[in-house]
Design a protein around this motif. Structure first.
Motif, PDB file in Angstrom:
ATOM      1  N   SER A 259     -82.664  -6.063 -20.596  1.00  0.00           N
ATOM      2  CA  SER A 259     -81.223  -5.858 -20.742  1.00  0.00           C
ATOM      3  C   SER A 259     -80.428  -7.005 -20.150  1.00  0.00           C
ATOM      4  CB  SER A 259     -80.809  -4.548 -20.066  1.00  0.00           C
ATOM      5  OG  SER A 259     -80.988  -4.636 -18.676  1.00  0.00           O
TER       6      SER A 259
ATOM      7  N   ARG B 127     -69.047  -5.323 -13.959  1.00  0.00           N
ATOM      8  CA  ARG B 127     -69.562  -4.025 -14.390  1.00  0.00           C
ATOM      9  C   ARG B 127     -69.979  -3.181 -13.186  1.00  0.00           C
ATOM     10  NH1 ARG B 127     -70.786  -1.590 -19.002  1.00  0.00           N
ATOM     11  NH2 ARG B 127     -72.320   0.095 -18.971  1.00  0.00           N
TER      12      ARG B 127
ATOM     13  N   TRP C  61     -76.222  -1.671  -6.387  1.00  0.00           N
ATOM     14  CA  TRP C  61     -76.858  -0.882  -7.443  1.00  0.00           C
ATOM     15  C   TRP C  61     -78.114  -0.194  -6.919  1.00  0.00           C
ATOM     16  CZ3 TRP C  61     -74.835   0.948 -11.592  1.00  0.00           C
ATOM     17  CH2 TRP C  61     -75.580   1.307 -12.722  1.00  0.00           C
TER      18      TRP C  61
ATOM     19  N   GLN D 123     -68.320  -4.783 -20.639  1.00  0.00           N
ATOM     20  CA  GLN D 123     -69.016  -3.785 -21.449  1.00  0.00           C
ATOM     21  C   GLN D 123     -70.150  -4.404 -22.273  1.00  0.00           C
ATOM     22  OE1 GLN D 123     -68.789  -0.656 -21.221  1.00  0.00           O
ATOM     23  NE2 GLN D 123     -66.715   0.187 -21.320  1.00  0.00           N
TER      24      GLN D 123
ATOM     25  N   ARG E 268     -75.483  -5.016 -19.284  1.00  0.00           N
ATOM     26  CA  ARG E 268     -76.004  -3.819 -18.645  1.00  0.00           C
ATOM     27  C   ARG E 268     -76.674  -4.214 -17.336  1.00  0.00           C
ATOM     28  NH1 ARG E 268     -73.020  -2.194 -21.640  1.00  0.00           N
ATOM     29  NH2 ARG E 268     -73.180  -0.547 -23.216  1.00  0.00           N
TER      30      ARG E 268
ATOM     31  N   GLU F 291     -79.962   0.523 -16.878  1.00  0.00           N
ATOM     32  CA  GLU F 291     -78.954   1.157 -17.730  1.00  0.00           C
ATOM     33  C   GLU F 291     -79.461   1.261 -19.157  1.00  0.00           C
ATOM     34  OE1 GLU F 291     -74.518   0.954 -17.494  1.00  0.00           O
ATOM     35  OE2 GLU F 291     -75.032  -1.009 -16.672  1.00  0.00           O
ATOM     36  N   LYS F 292     -79.079   2.336 -19.820  1.00  0.00           N
ATOM     37  CA  LYS F 292     -79.409   2.485 -21.226  1.00  0.00           C
ATOM     38  C   LYS F 292     -78.467   1.611 -22.055  1.00  0.00           C
ATOM     39  CE  LYS F 292     -82.493   5.616 -20.261  1.00  0.00           C
ATOM     40  NZ  LYS F 292     -83.917   5.284 -20.329  1.00  0.00           N
ATOM     41  N   PRO F 293     -78.961   1.045 -23.168  1.00  0.00           N
ATOM     42  CA  PRO F 293     -78.111   0.208 -24.047  1.00  0.00           C
ATOM     43  C   PRO F 293     -76.928   1.023 -24.575  1.00  0.00           C
ATOM     44  CG  PRO F 293     -80.444  -0.029 -24.609  1.00  0.00           C
ATOM     45  CD  PRO F 293     -80.360   1.080 -23.614  1.00  0.00           C
TER      46      PRO F 293
END
Length: 283
Positions: free
Chosen positions: A46, A71, A155, A274, A277, A281-283
């Motif tokens: 990602s 993000r 994170w 946006q 990721r 994180e999921k796409p």
């Protein structure tokens, strides 16, 4: 497929582990070290990356890293604000006198809500996080007494989703991103105009529904509170381990010019936060 360079991997792991020998951590003999660190793995797909010559690793560009930092701010409901006790602690502080001049870090609610404010109150959604301050809180007492401040967000709570993001090593908190924001607290007008208050409350209460109890002006609030934002003057990014991620000071023009769905003219390549990721994180 991105494959780690064996020599660089072993050197990096040895440097990472050598301080632990002083704490009874035994590094495996060199002939067993490759088995210890495991086979080289690909990086998290990602993360957009740019090649590092002669190393075999890949590292995101600085603009991509800044997108990830923005993000991270947008997805973070809290962060640790560090302040310093005044040089002379007043009796009203109910704190030991010998903590004078010492720093303290306390977790506080934050949200990326500047873009929800009307244009006359907004900083144009430029990465200045919104903070709900309690006047009784140590963090805000120290700031009122003149302390500087920084805000650290990370994170690390997503270690399970992220899994292994560093070639050859198991899941590692130290391999996950974090950013420290430096600046000053800018109190918003009190009371806010009704439209601004409604928009800010809607944004802030989405990640913090419990904060409804102590919103500014609430007659039932147990503490006096106020809206403020951290005006960011510097940002220090650690994307993970430095051979595969950027570490250093973020370009403030890029930080301020990034928006959710793009960036202002002349900033980066036009992407917004946006478009990236964070690990896991999921796409």
């Amino acid at each position: 497929m991105m494959v780690s360079h064996p020599t660089s991997l072993l050197t990096g792991v040895l440097a990472l582990l050598s301080p632990l020998t002083a704490h009874s951590f035994v590094i495996p003999p060199s002939e067993n070290l490759q088995a210890f660190v495991g086979q080289a793995q690909t990086l998290n797909p990602s993360l957009e990356s740019a090649s590092i010559e002669n190393e075999g690793f890949s590292r995101p560009s600085w603009f991509t890293s800044t997108l990830m930092a923005r993000r991270l701010l947008a997805l973070s409901p809290s962060g640790v604000i560090s302040t310093t006790f005044p040089d002379s602690v007043p009796p009203s502080a109910h704190a030991p006198s010998d903590v004078a001049g010492i720093s303290i870090g306390l977790r506080e609610y934050i949200a990326d809500c500047d873009g929800s404010l009307p244009s006359d109150l907004s900083h144009d959604d430029n990465g200045d996080p919104t903070i709900l301050g309690l006047r009784i809180g140590t963090t805000f007492k120290n700031i009122a007494a003149g302390s500087n401040l920084s805000l650290q967000i990370d994170w690390w709570d997503h270690i399970n989703e992220a899994g292994s993001v560093y070639p050859g090593l198991p899941p590692s908190l130290a391999a996950l991103p974090r950013v420290t924001l430096f600046g000053y607290l800018d109190n918003l007008p009190s009371p806010l105009p009704d439209d601004a208050a409604a928009a800010l409350e809607q944004c802030f209460l989405e990640p913090h529904p419990d904060a409804k109890v102590w919103l500014p002006g609430a007659s039932y609030s147990p503490h006096a509170s106020f809206w403020a934002r951290l005006v960011v003057t510097h940002a220090y990014w650690i994307g993970g381990f430095g051979d595969v991620q950027q570490i250093g000071w973020i370009n403030l023009t890029e930080w301020q010019g990034i928006r959710p769905h793009g960036s202002v003219a002349g900033v980066g390549d036009g992407r917004g936060w946006q478009d990236v990721r964070l690990p896991g994180e999921k796409p």
